[in-house]
Design a protein around this motif. Structure first.
Motif, PDB file in Angstrom:
ATOM      1  N   ARG A 211       0.836  -1.208   0.000  1.00 26.31           N
ATOM      2  CA  ARG A 211       0.000   0.000   0.000  1.00 26.31           C
ATOM      3  C   ARG A 211       0.869   1.255   0.000  1.00 26.31           C
ATOM      4  O   ARG A 211       0.582   2.228  -0.706  1.00 26.31           O
ATOM      5  CB  ARG A 211      -0.916   0.000   1.227  1.00 26.31           C
ATOM      6  N   GLN A 212       1.931   1.225   0.793  1.00 25.11           N
ATOM      7  CA  GLN A 212       2.825   2.377   0.885  1.00 25.11           C
ATOM      8  C   GLN A 212       3.474   2.674  -0.466  1.00 25.11           C
ATOM      9  O   GLN A 212       3.609   3.832  -0.872  1.00 25.11           O
ATOM     10  CB  GLN A 212       3.905   2.108   1.935  1.00 25.11           C
ATOM     11  N   GLN A 213       3.871   1.631  -1.158  1.00 24.65           N
ATOM     12  CA  GLN A 213       4.514   1.810  -2.462  1.00 24.65           C
ATOM     13  C   GLN A 213       3.552   2.359  -3.506  1.00 24.65           C
ATOM     14  O   GLN A 213       3.981   2.988  -4.480  1.00 24.65           O
ATOM     15  CB  GLN A 213       5.097   0.477  -2.930  1.00 24.65           C
ATOM     16  N   ALA A 214       2.256   2.124  -3.296  1.00 24.75           N
ATOM     17  CA  ALA A 214       1.258   2.591  -4.262  1.00 24.75           C
ATOM     18  C   ALA A 214       0.788   4.014  -3.991  1.00 24.75           C
ATOM     19  O   ALA A 214       0.068   4.594  -4.802  1.00 24.75           O
ATOM     20  CB  ALA A 214       0.051   1.648  -4.254  1.00 24.75           C
ATOM     21  N   ILE A 215       1.191   4.574  -2.847  1.00 19.15           N
ATOM     22  CA  ILE A 215       0.749   5.927  -2.494  1.00 19.15           C
ATOM     23  C   ILE A 215       1.366   6.946  -3.444  1.00 19.15           C
ATOM     24  O   ILE A 215       2.570   6.937  -3.699  1.00 19.15           O
ATOM     25  CB  ILE A 215       1.130   6.256  -1.032  1.00 19.15           C
ATOM     26  N   GLN A 216       0.537   7.817  -3.959  1.00 19.91           N
ATOM     27  CA  GLN A 216       0.990   8.824  -4.909  1.00 19.91           C
ATOM     28  C   GLN A 216       1.290  10.168  -4.243  1.00 19.91           C
ATOM     29  O   GLN A 216       2.229  10.866  -4.627  1.00 19.91           O
ATOM     30  CB  GLN A 216      -0.087   9.028  -5.993  1.00 19.91           C
ATOM     31  N   SER A 217       0.491  10.526  -3.242  1.00 17.20           N
ATOM     32  CA  SER A 217       0.602  11.880  -2.686  1.00 17.20           C
ATOM     33  C   SER A 217       0.966  11.909  -1.207  1.00 17.20           C
ATOM     34  O   SER A 217       0.864  12.941  -0.565  1.00 17.20           O
ATOM     35  CB  SER A 217      -0.727  12.625  -2.894  1.00 17.20           C
ATOM     36  N   THR A 219       0.968  10.196   2.930  1.00 16.16           N
ATOM     37  CA  THR A 219      -0.030   9.983   3.975  1.00 16.16           C
ATOM     38  C   THR A 219      -0.034  11.173   4.924  1.00 16.16           C
ATOM     39  O   THR A 219       1.028  11.599   5.383  1.00 16.16           O
ATOM     40  CB  THR A 219       0.284   8.703   4.775  1.00 16.16           C
ATOM     41  N   ASN A 289      -3.703   6.870   1.580  1.00 14.77           N
ATOM     42  CA  ASN A 289      -3.345   7.856   0.565  1.00 14.77           C
ATOM     43  C   ASN A 289      -4.037   9.181   0.859  1.00 14.77           C
ATOM     44  O   ASN A 289      -5.175   9.214   1.322  1.00 14.77           O
ATOM     45  CB  ASN A 289      -3.761   7.349  -0.818  1.00 14.77           C
TER      46      ASN A 289
END
Length: 291
Positions: A211-217, A219, A289
């Motif tokens: 999930r962390q790797q998929a975050i774009q902007s 947390t 995210n």
């Protein structure tokens, strides 16, 4: 002279079927020796062998549960070896459980009075029976002759559901032992309880990493702080079950429908898994995210 761990872990002697035989044969010999030394003419003696055989089985299912997560979190030769041999480690688990199944059959067939007076409990029987339904189905579909009868989605559903259930049963048993439900726990109970918790906690951590790797902007800080606090609370819940079990169980089973479910629904009301639910919630917040 340095040792190349990658080369060592690829040695044929500790991979695939050779690994299976390397583990399962000595394990079976030890179980047979213990059986010879036990008083198999009594229900209590057979009951001892049921517990002895399952103690051999438990580490294997916990390793299977942790295998893919270890590779995600700590990629390297050993996690890759574990992942590569996950099927064969799982079959070692099946061998140990086959021994337990044999002893359960002996108990229920030859010592029925002892079994129903001192061992039998309907929900335990239900949980164990479901596990023994999953296990042969998973073993058979681990090979091409069985797998070809399932679609990819069916295979994944069977194996993921089965692994989770087969992990949950011993983990919950050791949680109850840790919480003094089954009397004073032995040192090994603490080890297995911690091992089972760690195996699933690693899966949560691996999920969080993805999930962390998929975050774009990024947390928001507030979610990171709140999530971290919830994870810390989950760890506290994991370590303190003996102190909160009784009031929490009483609260969760206050409604009649919940008390009725406790009699037949496996693991209800899920007290052994509360710490992991909490840690999962915290991980979700830490990796949320930004909207």
């Amino acid at each position: 002279m340095s040792i190349d761990l990658k080369v060592v872990m690829k040695n044929k002697a500790i991979n695939q079927w050779r690994l299976f035989w390397l583990i399962s044969i000595p394990m079976s010999i030890v179980i047979v020796i213990a059986m010879i030394g036990a008083d198999m003419s009594t229900g209590a003696g057979v009951s001892t062998m049921i517990g002895f055989s399952v103690r051999w089985a438990v580490p294997f299912i916990f390793l299977v549960v942790a295998a893919s997560s270890l590779q995600t979190l700590f990629p390297g030769p050993f996690p890759m070896w574990l992942l590569r041999n996950r099927k064969y480690i799982g079959i070692c688990f099946a061998v140990a459980m086959a021994w337990q199944g044999l002893f359960i059959f002996i108990m229920s067939y030859f010592f029925r009075e002892y079994y129903f007076a001192d061992v039998y409990f309907f929900r335990d029987e239900l949980e164990g029976s479901i596990g023994y339904i999953f296990l042969p189905a998973m073993v058979l579909t681990s090979f091409e002759f069985g797998r070809k009868h399932l679609s990819s989605k069916q295979w994944k559903l069977l194996h993921k559901s089965g692994i989770y259930f087969l992990w949950a049963y011993p983990f919950s048993t050791y949680w109850w032992s840790f919480s003094y439900y089954y009397g004073n726990p032995e040192p090994l109970d603490y080890v297995y309880y911690s091992f089972g918790f760690l195996a699933f906690a690693l899966r949560i951590a691996a999920w969080g990493k993805r999930r962390q790797q998929a975050i774009q902007s990024g947390t928001p800080v507030v979610f990171k702080v709140l999530g971290s606090a919830i994870i810390a609370f989950g760890l506290f819940v994991f370590a303190s079950g003996r102190y909160w079990r009784e009031p929490v169980t009483a609260f969760l089973t206050t409604p009649k429908w919940s008390a009725d479910l406790e009699l037949w629904l496996p693991f209800w009301p899920y007290e052994p898994f509360l710490s992991l639910f909490i840690i999962g919630l915290g991980t979700m917040l830490v990796t949320k995210n930004r909207a």
